[in-house]
Design a protein around this motif. Structure first.
Motif, mmCIF file in Angstrom:
data_model
loop_
_atom_site.group_PDB
_atom_site.id
_atom_site.type_symbol
_atom_site.label_atom_id
_atom_site.label_comp_id
_atom_site.label_asym_id
_atom_site.label_seq_id
_atom_site.Cartn_x
_atom_site.Cartn_y
_atom_site.Cartn_z
ATOM 1 N N SER A 1 -2.230 -2.857 3.288
ATOM 2 C CA SER A 1 -2.046 -2.220 1.973
ATOM 3 C C SER A 1 -3.324 -1.494 1.585
ATOM 4 N N PHE A 2 -3.152 -0.374 0.866
ATOM 5 C CA PHE A 2 -4.294 0.458 0.471
ATOM 6 C C PHE A 2 -4.262 0.628 -1.041
ATOM 7 N N ASN A 3 -5.353 0.239 -1.688
ATOM 8 C CA ASN A 3 -5.421 0.300 -3.153
ATOM 9 C C ASN A 3 -6.667 1.057 -3.580
ATOM 10 N N ILE A 4 -6.507 1.969 -4.525
ATOM 11 C CA ILE A 4 -7.636 2.730 -5.031
ATOM 12 C C ILE A 4 -7.415 3.005 -6.510
ATOM 13 N N ASP A 5 -8.491 2.973 -7.271
ATOM 14 C CA ASP A 5 -8.329 3.194 -8.710
ATOM 15 C C ASP A 5 -8.032 4.664 -9.032
ATOM 16 N N LYS A 6 -8.264 5.553 -8.098
ATOM 17 C CA LYS A 6 -7.913 6.964 -8.270
ATOM 18 C C LYS A 6 -6.514 7.194 -7.687
ATOM 19 N N THR A 7 -5.505 6.643 -8.322
ATOM 20 C CA THR A 7 -4.149 6.713 -7.772
ATOM 21 C C THR A 7 -3.637 8.138 -7.664
ATOM 22 N N ASP A 8 -4.107 9.022 -8.548
ATOM 23 C CA ASP A 8 -3.642 10.408 -8.505
ATOM 24 C C ASP A 8 -4.107 11.116 -7.234
ATOM 25 N N TRP A 9 -5.148 10.584 -6.559
ATOM 26 C CA TRP A 9 -5.615 11.201 -5.329
ATOM 27 C C TRP A 9 -4.592 11.073 -4.189
ATOM 28 N N ASP B 1 -5.412 -12.495 14.024
ATOM 29 C CA ASP B 1 -4.040 -12.945 13.747
ATOM 30 C C ASP B 1 -3.690 -12.894 12.255
ATOM 31 N N ALA B 2 -4.248 -11.913 11.552
ATOM 32 C CA ALA B 2 -3.892 -11.755 10.141
ATOM 33 C C ALA B 2 -2.491 -11.183 10.024
ATOM 34 N N LYS B 3 -1.768 -11.629 9.026
ATOM 35 C CA LYS B 3 -0.463 -11.053 8.727
ATOM 36 C C LYS B 3 -0.585 -9.909 7.729
ATOM 37 N N GLU B 4 -1.649 -9.974 6.914
ATOM 38 C CA GLU B 4 -1.849 -8.947 5.902
ATOM 39 C C GLU B 4 -3.318 -8.549 5.843
ATOM 40 N N VAL B 5 -3.554 -7.275 5.573
ATOM 41 C CA VAL B 5 -4.902 -6.759 5.337
ATOM 42 C C VAL B 5 -4.843 -5.901 4.088
ATOM 43 N N SER B 6 -5.816 -6.055 3.237
ATOM 44 C CA SER B 6 -5.878 -5.269 2.005
ATOM 45 C C SER B 6 -7.168 -4.454 1.993
ATOM 46 N N ILE B 7 -7.038 -3.134 1.750
ATOM 47 C CA ILE B 7 -8.191 -2.250 1.591
ATOM 48 C C ILE B 7 -8.232 -1.838 0.122
ATOM 49 N N THR B 8 -9.319 -2.157 -0.552
ATOM 50 C CA THR B 8 -9.469 -1.807 -1.968
ATOM 51 C C THR B 8 -10.724 -0.949 -2.131
ATOM 52 N N MET B 9 -10.584 0.160 -2.881
ATOM 53 C CA MET B 9 -11.723 1.051 -3.118
ATOM 54 C C MET B 9 -11.831 1.315 -4.615
ATOM 55 N N GLU B 10 -13.033 1.096 -5.173
ATOM 56 C CA GLU B 10 -13.248 1.261 -6.611
ATOM 57 C C GLU B 10 -14.477 2.136 -6.870
ATOM 58 N N ASN B 11 -14.415 2.905 -7.972
ATOM 59 C CA ASN B 11 -15.532 3.780 -8.371
ATOM 60 C C ASN B 11 -16.024 4.633 -7.202
#
Length: 705
Positions: free
Chosen positions: A213-221, A40-50
């Motif tokens: 939401s999807f977050n990655i430090d390689k935004t240009d990808w 029952d989550a309203k939000e999920v965040s996927i974060t990828m680094e290095n």
């Protein structure tokens, strides 16, 4: 001597299950997102680094769902294969209850947690349920590679007080940190994951209460990735419908040309109800079989209502450039994201884009102009979780188990898609005529002419000019030659289609004759007729036999040829033409006219059966009611034409499921060759009984001298 023993799984079983149950990293991430949905989550965040360096890379998946207490972690999360969600789902359906956000669990096999093992060797799980302490687990999956028994490898679980806040400042939720990744994530793989996350929700029915939401430090990808909202307005063909039982309900088709397409008009085709049928062979009690129509009925399994929404595009560059500047962008988007996908409660049942579960690609190979393929459509097929229990997901999460319920589901959806294809084909015909690449009579020759004009103006060296003109003239000559070869080939192909089309009718009649009587003489006659017809069409390409013949006689012969089929389908034939005193002799090819009459009878048989007419009738007459013509009038008491009559005579345009769309086209062309027309008169223009008013009425109209 006997003694009870138990299975003692080795620790490496965990590694093997993680590798084999979850096919790839995309599915692993999607499974963890679905776990958040179930919580029952309203939000999920996927974060990828290095992400380029597996040793230092990290993936963080965090939600603000219900979280887990220590008891849930110990007795559910730490028990792979638990039936906790399955039992919860069953209880919720039986008692007609939902979660606080009106959801039913998507997972039920208890294997989603293996997604974390697929992604990395080290995980940290932090979770907290309401009114509970925070629970933390750290697992190094490499220890499970040992030869120890699974029960000999303890996992330490910590319960602690904490002020950590999850997404959106929530006091409850779950956070999973994955390190020591097992895969090197490339730019292409990241873009594929981004697309998969975006397609998790149906584009037609987004879930406002569930955001990823999807977050990655390689935004240009992620640069240049189009979204659904960027291209949906460019869809020319649209449809919405609901499959319920053995019917398509509330079918609404729309053709919406762009403003730049001034020669075309919008078309809106709503149909309240359409029967879904299949053609099968059924025993008649005499040891023989015959073709009958049988309903495609979703009620035979627990599938429930199916909501379908489709958007279809035309990727002809000549058309796209009328509105778009980024033509390659839309083509790339559809090549990667296109297809028809299944959603359960608006959450996608994951299948690879390459998995053409409806066989659209194969169908399009056989008829590229009329059919759609995955790169021409964006579609959702939505089912309800609590009504579709017979559709069971595979353990590896790649679609449904392919059993009888799934086969029925596919058959119904494909029937609906094919109805959309037939509607689309009508508008595609005009679109191609006015704006397609073939809208000019000779586009290649036109371009050569333009090039010659430019050479004349721009080239001043006469010897060079002469050389270029020589090359262009050779191109013209070769192009004309190739065009003639293809025209002859297509004519031969069409002639072969005619032969096959007619042979099919005679073979069908042979089947009914064999069933109905032990009359070898009649069967031999039909076989001879089949041979004569085949030879006749082969000779039509070279020459035609033209002579005077009697329309009464040819109608009688045609009806004799289909007599058993008419009897088998209990169709009464009203032979009004036998009472006519009109001189009914015309000049033409009587064999081809007979074939046209047989085709029309065959069409009426199918549509009368499809329309479920209780007392089926056909009417034949010879009339001068159409001024200037001596006409064979053919009518039935069905429900009339389902497509505009001006479209019905176009080649390969049909509203009959699995129909070739050749019968009326060939009849129309044949009548033109005879100096006449295939007409579709209004009921009030003829003197025919009232009972045929709503049915299909046709006239083979021969011009009177």
């Amino acid at each position: 001597m006997s003694e009870p023993i138990v299975f003692k799984p080795r620790a490496r079983l965990m590694s093997q299950l993680g590798e084999q149950l979850i096919k790839d990293e995309n599915i692993a991430v999607l499974e963890l997102i679905k776990n958040s949905y179930d919580a029952d989550a309203k939000e999920v965040s996927i974060t990828m680094e290095n992400i380029e360096n597996p040793e230092s890379a990290v993936i963080i998946i965090e939600d603000n769902g219900d979280g887990m207490s220590l008891d849930i972690v110990k007795n559910c999360w730490m028990e792979p294969g638990t039936d906790n969600k399955e039992q919860k789902l069953k209880e919720m359906i039986e008692n007609n209850i939902r979660s606080n956000l009106n959801r039913l669990p998507m997972g039920e096999k208890g294997i989603g947690r293996f997604g974390v093992h697929k992604l990395g060797n080290k995980i940290t799980l932090i979770t907290r349920a309401e009114d509970s302490k925070e629970v933390c687990i750290e697992i190094d999956w490499t220890i499970f590679s040992s030869n120890k028994y699974l029960s000999d490898i303890p996992i330490e679980v910590t319960e602690r007080d904490s002020s950590y806040r999850f997404l959106n400042n929530s006091v409850k939720g779950t956070k999973i940190i994955i390190e020591k990744l097992k895969t090197t994530w490339s730019r292409g793989k990241i873009r594929e994951l981004y697309r998969s996350i975006n397609s998790l929700n149906s584009p037609f029915k987004s879930i406002d209460s569930f955001k990823v939401s999807f977050n990655i430090d390689k935004t240009d990808w992620l640069k240049g990735l189009l979204e659904y909202d960027d291209i949906k307005e460019y869809a020319l063909f649209k449809v919405k419908m609901t499959l319920s039982g053995d019917k398509i309900k509330n079918y609404v088709y729309d053709f919406t040309p762009w403003k730049s397409m001034s020669k075309l008009s919008e078309r809106h085709n709503p149909i309240t109800e359409i029967d879904m049928v299949r053609s099968i062979r059924k025993e008649n009690g005499m040891g023989k079989t015959r073709k009958v129509l049988e309903p495609i009925d979703l009620n035979k399994c627990k599938i429930g209502d199916v909501e379908i929404e489709l958007l279809s595009f035309d990727l002809d560059s000549n058309i796209l450039k009328m509105e778009l500047t980024d033509i390659q962008g839309i083509k790339t988007y559809l090549n990667t994201n296109g297809g028809i996908f299944v959603y359960r409660d608006n959450i996608r049942i994951y299948e690879s884009n390459k998995n053409d579960w409806l066989g659209l690609g194969v169908s399009r190979v056989n008829s590229p102009g009329d059919k759609i393929s995955n790169n021409l459509v964006l579609g959702s097929v939505n089912i309800n979780r609590d009504e579709s229990s017979d559709l069971k997901e595979k353990t590896n999460r790649e679609g449904f188990i392919e059993d009888s319920a799934y086969d029925l589901f596919c058959e119904a959806v494909l029937f609906a898609v094919q109805k959309f294809e037939r509607d689309r084909a009508q508008d595609k015909l005009y679109l191609k005529k006015y704006y397609g690449v073939t809208s000019k009579s000779e586009p290649v020759m036109a371009e050569v002419t333009i090039l010659k004009e430019k050479v004349e103006k721009k080239i001043f060296d006469e010897s060079l000019k002469k050389e270029i003109f020589g090359c262009l003239s050779n191109i013209e000559t070769q192009y004309k030659h190739i065009t003639e070869v293809y025209q002859k080939s297509s004519s031969a192909g069409l002639s072969m289609s005619v032969v096959l089309h007619e042979i099919d009718k005679i073979i069908s009649e042979l089947e009914h004759a064999i069933i109905a009587e032990d009359a070898s003489e009649h069967v031999r006659f039909l076989v001879n007729r089949l041979g004569t017809l085949t030879d006749g069409y082969a000779s039509v390409v070279k020459s035609k036999t033209i002579k005077y013949f009697d329309l009464k006689k040819i109608i009688t012969q045609s009806l004799f040829m289909v007599d058993f089929r008419l009897q088998a389908h209990e169709i009464i034939v009203d032979k009004q033409y036998m009472k006519s005193n009109i001189d009914s002799k015309v000049k033409g090819n009587e064999s081809l006219i007979a074939s046209s009459i047989i085709n029309m009878v065959d069409n009426s048989i199918w549509w009368l059966q499809y329309a479920k007419i209780q007392s089926k009738k056909m009417y034949f007459d010879i009339s001068r009611d159409i001024p200037g013509y001596l006409s064979i009038i053919i009518a039935d008491n069905g429900k009339g034409f389902t497509i505009p009559t001006d479209m019905a005579t176009r080649a390969f345009i049909s509203d009959k499921p699995s129909g070739m769309g050749l019968g009326l086209h060939l009849a129309s062309e044949l009548m033109k060759q005879h100096g006449g027309e295939l007409k579709f008169p209004e009921f009030n223009d003829l003197q025919i009984p009232e009972e045929y008013k709503q049915g299909a009425i046709l006239a083979l109209a021969f011009k009177e001298k």
